[in-house]
Design an enzyme around this catalytic site. Structure first.
Site, PDB file in Angstrom:
ATOM      1  CE  LYS A  48      -2.202  -0.724   3.925  1.00 52.53           C
ATOM      2  NZ  LYS A  48      -1.663  -1.997   4.399  1.00 52.53           N
ATOM      3  NE  ARG A 105      -4.254   0.402   9.701  1.00 53.46           N
ATOM      4  CZ  ARG A 105      -3.017  -0.005   9.717  1.00 53.46           C
ATOM      5  NH1 ARG A 105      -2.675  -1.062  10.399  1.00 53.46           N
ATOM      6  NH2 ARG A 105      -2.113   0.651   9.074  1.00 53.46           N
ATOM      7  NE  ARG A 137       7.688  -3.523   6.272  1.00 57.02           N
ATOM      8  CZ  ARG A 137       6.403  -3.174   6.359  1.00 57.02           C
ATOM      9  NH1 ARG A 137       5.745  -2.811   5.273  1.00 57.02           N
ATOM     10  NH2 ARG A 137       5.786  -3.187   7.514  1.00 57.02           N
ATOM     11  NE  ARG A 195       6.747  -0.824  10.286  1.00 55.07           N
ATOM     12  CZ  ARG A 195       5.573  -0.689   9.679  1.00 55.07           C
ATOM     13  NH1 ARG A 195       5.510  -0.132   8.480  1.00 55.07           N
ATOM     14  NH2 ARG A 195       4.458  -1.114  10.239  1.00 55.07           N
ATOM     15  NE  ARG A 217       2.270  -4.717  11.672  1.00 53.67           N
ATOM     16  CZ  ARG A 217       3.375  -4.921  10.948  1.00 53.67           C
ATOM     17  NH1 ARG A 217       4.346  -5.695  11.392  1.00 53.67           N
ATOM     18  NH2 ARG A 217       3.497  -4.345   9.775  1.00 53.67           N
TER      19      ARG A 217
END
Ligand code: ADP
Ligand code: ZN
Length: 218
Positions: free
Chosen positions: A17, A93, A130, A162, A173
């Protein structure tokens, strides 16, 4: 699409996204509103609200709706959002956030909701590999690192994992996405605003498909 553009990008964590929204926003001159980026900015600066949000974020939990809604409402009230338009990334969300967004944008609501659909095994691999730049937020991966020693090619800041890309926070998540966020797909579908596209193909091909969708949704 007639101005102002009012676009929502929805999709699992790691669906792409952020990258696709940046590209779309840059090509049309739109405001790219990423609630995750806004929250991480507040954490970095150490504002009171950032400190509050940090605990939720590190665990992979959602920040309470009232906190998020205050931020988004202020941002959408700025002249660039009103005149040219925006693409929302990571918001709404929850059903409560989506309902509140409808009220903020009453009577028209958003014009287009793009559901970037990527299988769970693909996003799991993307999230665990990532790495992100601490300066500009550019995304890398262990397969495609920056050219020198985990320093960003664009801004020379450090590129790191992260805090919420740990296995525990990732599974939390994704579980929250399934339970709380994915019902928004049917909700927007019923309103005739949703288009689903496959987000696991070539990045540029997905970007072209998104650009066409936006053009067609006039
Ligand atoms: P991801 O989609 O990969 O979880 P984001 O950068 O969009 O990453 O968001 C990071 C974190 O910020 C979320 O896990 C959550 O704690 C918080 N957050 C972002 N957007 C929202 C939102 N709309 N509602 C509640 N919490 C949010
Ligand atoms: Zn950078």
């Amino acid at each position: 699409m007639n101005r102002p553009y009012r676009i929502v990008m929805i999709g699992k964590q790691g669906a792409g996204k952020g990258t696709q929204c940046s590209k779309l926003a840059a090509s049309l001159g739109l405001a790219h509103i990423s609630t995750g980026d806004i929250l991480r900015g507040a954490v970095k600066v150490g504002t009171e609200f950032g400190l509050l949000a940090n605990d939720y974020m590190e665990r992979g939990d959602l920040v309470p709706d009232d906190v998020i809604l205050g931020i988004v409402e202020d941002r959408l009230d700025q002249p660039d959002c009103r005149d040219i338009g925006f693409v929302l990334d990571g918001f709404p969300r929850t059903l409560a956030q989506a309902t509140a967004l409808d009220e903020i944008l009453h009577p028209d609501g958003v014009k287009l909701v793009i559901n970037l659909d990527v299988p769970t095994d693909v996003v799991l691999d993307r999230l665990s590999s990532r790495r992100v730049c601490t300066g500009c937020g550019r995304t890398y991966s262990i397969y495609k690192p920056p050219s020198s020693n985990w320093t960003c090619d664009d801004c020379a800041h450090e590129v790191i994992q992260r805090a919420d890309d740990t296995p525990e926070a990732i599974s939390r998540r994704l579980a929250i996405y399934d339970e709380v966020t994915s019902p928004l797909i049917a909700w927007y579908q019923e309103k005739g605003k949703l288009v689903t596209i496959a987000g696991d193909g070539d990045f540029n091909a997905v970007a072209i498909e998104i650009a066409h969708l936006v053009e067609r949704a006039q």
